[in-house]
Enzyme design. Structure first.
Site, short mmCIF file in Angstrom:
data_model
loop_
_atom_site.label_atom_id
_atom_site.label_comp_id
_atom_site.label_asym_id
_atom_site.label_seq_id
_atom_site.Cartn_x
_atom_site.Cartn_y
_atom_site.Cartn_z
N TYR A 95 -76.97 13.62 -6.28
CA TYR A 95 -76.06 12.71 -5.58
C TYR A 95 -75.25 11.84 -6.53
O TYR A 95 -74.39 11.08 -6.09
CB TYR A 95 -76.85 11.82 -4.60
CG TYR A 95 -77.38 12.58 -3.41
CD1 TYR A 95 -78.47 13.44 -3.55
CD2 TYR A 95 -76.79 12.46 -2.16
CE1 TYR A 95 -78.96 14.14 -2.46
CE2 TYR A 95 -77.29 13.15 -1.07
CZ TYR A 95 -78.37 13.99 -1.23
OH TYR A 95 -78.85 14.67 -0.14
N LYS B 104 -90.42 19.92 -10.15
CA LYS B 104 -90.29 21.35 -10.47
C LYS B 104 -90.52 21.51 -11.97
O LYS B 104 -89.70 22.09 -12.69
CB LYS B 104 -88.91 21.85 -10.02
CG LYS B 104 -88.77 23.36 -9.99
CD LYS B 104 -89.60 24.04 -8.91
CE LYS B 104 -89.59 25.54 -9.11
NZ LYS B 104 -90.35 26.29 -8.09
N ASP C 294 -91.89 23.32 -4.04
CA ASP C 294 -92.00 24.42 -3.08
C ASP C 294 -93.41 24.50 -2.50
O ASP C 294 -93.60 24.73 -1.30
CB ASP C 294 -91.55 25.76 -3.70
CG ASP C 294 -92.09 25.99 -5.10
OD1 ASP C 294 -92.73 25.09 -5.67
OD2 ASP C 294 -91.89 27.11 -5.63
N ASP D 282 -84.66 14.35 0.40
CA ASP D 282 -83.85 14.54 1.61
C ASP D 282 -84.48 15.65 2.46
O ASP D 282 -84.69 15.49 3.67
CB ASP D 282 -82.42 14.90 1.21
CG ASP D 282 -81.51 15.09 2.41
OD1 ASP D 282 -81.67 14.37 3.41
OD2 ASP D 282 -80.64 15.99 2.35
N ASP E 129 -87.10 15.51 6.13
CA ASP E 129 -86.87 16.20 7.42
C ASP E 129 -88.11 17.02 7.80
O ASP E 129 -88.44 17.14 8.98
CB ASP E 129 -85.63 17.11 7.34
CG ASP E 129 -84.35 16.41 7.82
OD1 ASP E 129 -84.22 15.20 7.58
OD2 ASP E 129 -83.49 17.06 8.45
C1 IPM Z 1 -79.84 11.48 4.90
C2 IPM Z 1 -78.61 12.33 4.99
C3 IPM Z 1 -77.62 12.00 3.88
C4 IPM Z 1 -78.31 12.31 2.55
C5 IPM Z 1 -76.29 12.75 3.97
C6 IPM Z 1 -75.61 12.59 5.30
C7 IPM Z 1 -75.36 12.34 2.87
O1 IPM Z 1 -78.94 13.68 5.02
O2 IPM Z 1 -79.72 10.25 4.90
O3 IPM Z 1 -80.94 12.03 4.86
O4 IPM Z 1 -78.27 13.44 2.09
O5 IPM Z 1 -78.89 11.40 2.01
MN MN Z 2 -81.08 14.02 5.31
#
Ligand code: IPM
Ligand code: MN
Ligand code: NAD
Length: 349
Positions: free
Chosen positions: A136, A187, A220, A244, A248
């Site tokens: 990023y 990694k 992984d 990130d 999720d």
């Molecule tokens: C998050 C999102 C953001 C990230 C995107 C929208 C830039 O996926 O906050 O998890 O990658 O950080």
């Molecule tokens: Mn995200």
């Protein structure tokens, strides 16, 4: 009087944030903790109108005038690419140097998890995502753009300072909250430079926390084992992009991104609080988005400001509403966003 800057954001953020804000205000008031909110119209509408998602001096405004930032998701299909996300999300994360993105996920009810045999509280992870560097950092470029010879470079940046401070924050958090284990997800056996610095700094920092169990694993393997054996994990610390994705996955283990809150912290400055989910263009405008992620984010914010009573009341109310089946569609219920918000507030005490 605690001052909170509110950025509602785009898409479903305009549906879930008002619910979470109302719940935050009600919980703070019940706890005798005065708060004041000021709204900012930063996001895609503003970008479409003015060419910038937020003003140049936005972070100065936040730093000088507020105790915390409460932010909804950003991103609109009318603006392709990542320009508004870069300007607002990364603008605030980088501008306030919010180096630790803390993403906790706790299972509130057995029927929310796709994992067999896990009940309430039996899945409970905290992802510490490095939040200011990695992929990023946006180091790179496009060459020969639009031709068959096009080259895209996106370099990773990992600094000793950046890696050390987030790993240390993860251990300090584990120690403070009686968490049993810290796992670094890296990694090391594949990425010669990034893998090496993460593994080396982890070894160095863990030596300062002999009371906290810790281990190092490849990213992984962590992705697989989180699903097969979620009980093997507690606090997981990792770099920006891995975090990130992992966050999720951890949210999926407890019912999805509609339930996942996050805190973007700078231990010495103004911090920002936002749900893990995005603007969900597929359901935006229908009034059916889950307000729980934004509401639990409000609890993280209150905790951070020192209103532990308000934060606990919100978490308890969310848990009770879920238990009672007062849920939006993603949680297997049929309530609207507003009705779900009302159900949570009714249970605040
Ligand atoms: C998050 C999102 C953001 C990230 C995107 C929208 C830039 O996926 O906050 O998890 O990658 O950080
Ligand atoms: Mn995200
Ligand atoms: P998303 O999180 O918006 O949606 C993924 C899936 O989860 C969709 O099916 C959506 O309907 C569902 N979902 C998300 N939040 C929900 C909620 N509260 N209740 C019920 N269902 C919910 O991810 P995406 O589709 O990859 O991204 C959409 C936009 O959001 C993009 O512009 C992206 O850049 C942006 N985004 C922003 C943030 C942020 O501001 N922190 C985070 C992620 C994505």
């Amino acid at each position: 009087m605690a001052k909170i800057a509110v950025v509602r954001g785009d898409g479903i953020a305009n549906e879930v944030m008002p619910e979470a804000e109302e719940t935050l205000l009600a919980a703070a008031e019940a706890a005798g903790f005065p708060v004041e909110m000021k709204h900012f119209d930063w996001g895609s509408e503003r970008y479409l109108r003015e060419g910038r998602g937020m003003p140049e001096d936005a972070c100065k405004t936040l730093r000088e005038g507020f105790d915390a930032v409460f932010q909804g998701a950003i991103g609109d299909p009318r603006v392709p690419g990542s320009i508004v996300q870069e300007q607002v999300i990364m603008g605030v994360r980088f501008g306030l140097d919010l180096y630790a993105n803390i993403r906790p996920c706790r299972l509130y009810h057995a029927d929310l998890t796709p994992i067999k045999g896990k009940g309430k509280g039996e899945i409970d992870h905290v992802v510490f995502r490095e939040n200011t560097e990695g992929l990023y950092a946006n180091v790179g470029g496009l060459f020969k753009q639009g031709t068959k010879d096009e080259v895209a470079l996106q370099e990773e940046v990992h600094t000793y300072k950046g890696v050390e401070r987030v790993i240390r924050a993860a251990f300090a958090f584990a120690e403070r909250h009686g968490r049993k284990k810290v796992t670094v997800a890296d990694k090391a056996g594949g990425l010669k430079f990034a893998g090496a610095i993460w593994r080396r700094v982890f070894e160095e920092v863990r030596a300062d926390f002999p009371g906290v169990e810790s281990n190092a694993m490849h990213i992984d393997a962590v992705a697989m084992e989180l699903i097969q054996h979620p009980e093997k994990f507690d606090v997981v610390v990792t770099e920006n992009m891995f975090g990130d994705i992992l966050s999720d996955i951890t949210s999926a283990l407890v019912g999805g991104v509609g339930l996942a809150p996050s805190a973007n912290l700078n231990m010495e400055g103004v911090s920002m609080f936002e749900p893990v989910h995005g603007t969900a263009p597929d359901i935006a405008g229908q009034g059916i988005a889950n307000p729980v992620a934004a509401t639990l984010t409000a609890a993280l914010l209150l905790d951070h400001l020192g209103c532990a009573q308000g934060a606990a009341a919100i978490r308890r109310a969310v848990e009770e509403a879920i238990e009672a089946g007062e849920r939006t569609g993603d949680m297997g219920g049929s309530l609207s966003t507003k009705a779900c918000g009302d159900a949570i507030r009714k249970r605040l005490s």
